[in-house]
Design a protein around this motif. Sequence first.
Motif, short mmCIF file in Angstrom:
data_model
loop_
_atom_site.label_atom_id
_atom_site.label_comp_id
_atom_site.label_asym_id
_atom_site.label_seq_id
_atom_site.Cartn_x
_atom_site.Cartn_y
_atom_site.Cartn_z
N ILE A 24 0.87 -1.25 0.01
CA ILE A 24 0.07 -0.10 -0.02
C ILE A 24 0.96 1.30 0.19
CG2 ILE A 24 -1.45 1.36 1.29
CD1 ILE A 24 -2.80 -1.33 2.40
N TRP A 29 -2.74 2.30 -3.04
CA TRP A 29 -3.87 1.59 -2.71
C TRP A 29 -4.25 0.66 -3.69
CZ3 TRP A 29 -5.73 1.28 2.61
CH2 TRP A 29 -6.95 0.48 2.85
N THR A 30 -4.53 1.68 -4.89
CA THR A 30 -5.28 0.93 -5.91
C THR A 30 -4.46 0.11 -6.92
OG1 THR A 30 -4.96 3.07 -7.22
CG2 THR A 30 -7.19 2.79 -6.20
N PRO A 56 -10.28 -5.90 -1.13
CA PRO A 56 -10.44 -4.78 -0.36
C PRO A 56 -10.64 -4.91 1.28
CG PRO A 56 -11.96 -4.53 -2.38
CD PRO A 56 -11.12 -5.92 -2.25
N ARG A 60 -7.97 -3.40 3.88
CA ARG A 60 -8.76 -2.53 5.06
C ARG A 60 -7.93 -3.03 6.41
NH1 ARG A 60 -13.62 -2.45 2.32
NH2 ARG A 60 -14.26 -4.40 3.07
N GLU A 110 -2.14 6.72 2.19
CA GLU A 110 -3.18 6.03 1.31
C GLU A 110 -4.38 5.65 2.01
OE1 GLU A 110 -2.84 5.10 -2.01
OE2 GLU A 110 -0.99 6.36 -2.03
N ALA A 111 -4.24 5.30 3.29
CA ALA A 111 -5.42 5.03 3.68
C ALA A 111 -6.31 6.01 3.99
CB ALA A 111 -5.32 4.24 5.26
N ALA A 114 -8.05 6.75 0.56
CA ALA A 114 -8.92 5.45 0.35
C ALA A 114 -10.20 5.42 1.00
CB ALA A 114 -8.36 3.91 0.65
N THR A 116 -12.00 8.01 1.71
CA THR A 116 -13.02 9.25 1.10
C THR A 116 -13.82 8.12 0.32
OG1 THR A 116 -11.60 9.60 -0.72
CG2 THR A 116 -11.20 10.84 1.33
N ARG A 117 -13.44 7.29 -0.18
CA ARG A 117 -14.17 6.23 -1.24
C ARG A 117 -14.79 4.92 -0.74
NH1 ARG A 117 -9.68 8.02 -3.69
NH2 ARG A 117 -9.98 9.68 -5.38
N ASP A 118 -14.31 4.78 0.50
CA ASP A 118 -14.95 3.31 1.16
C ASP A 118 -14.92 3.60 2.50
OD1 ASP A 118 -14.61 0.87 2.48
OD2 ASP A 118 -13.03 0.22 1.52
N ARG A 122 -13.54 3.83 6.25
CA ARG A 122 -13.69 5.18 6.82
C ARG A 122 -14.14 5.10 8.15
NH1 ARG A 122 -16.07 7.77 3.27
NH2 ARG A 122 -18.20 7.30 3.49
#
Length: 199
Positions: A24, A29-30, A56, A60, A110-111, A114, A116-118, A122
């Motif tokens: 990561i 992340w992606t 994913p 996490r 990175e976490a 990420a 903000t979209r997961d 979050r």
Amino acid sequence: MAAQAPERGGEVRRRLLEAAALLIGERGWTAVSTRVLAERAGVAPGLVHYHFHSLPALLREAAITAMRGVLAEAAPPRPGPGGAPDVLDAFLSVLDRYSGDDPGSLLFIEAYLAATRDGELRAELAGLLAQVRDALAARLAEAGQAEPETTASVLAAALDGLFLHRALNPELTAAAVGPVLRRLITTDGGAEAPEGEPA
């Protein structure tokens, strides 16, 4: 022999989580794929989904586990004779262990991105940071700090921001920012005066 299977499974999970945390930070992340992750962990790609229901979910867990370890290092001690500033100094001492572009710092960055979209990530990150804030607030309260919960929230956010900025400005060391953040520490409702000056 049967007793060895759970142990082997635990070892595979550990290797996957450690490899994911490193990747990561290294790749982003992606950019962590099942194939790359399995290769780094030294396991067959099929074992990734055998031990985790999705990539994913694995990422996490890897991020939260690694971040929990870093934040444990920053756990504030009980205040010493110096009171709240001692708590702050101990909290800041972890800052100088990270340059901003090292794997640990990059993992945090990175976490957060990420998250903000997961929504699941979050929520987990929010819970982890709440534990840090609560522990810091408890220590500040013991030291007689005014508004310990709010102060803890601001200090935790400041440390996060310093992590982000360290890669761009290496001069943001604990020694440099400590005196500034100390001004946030109060014991009587007013700003703590520098040594030799009236409050």
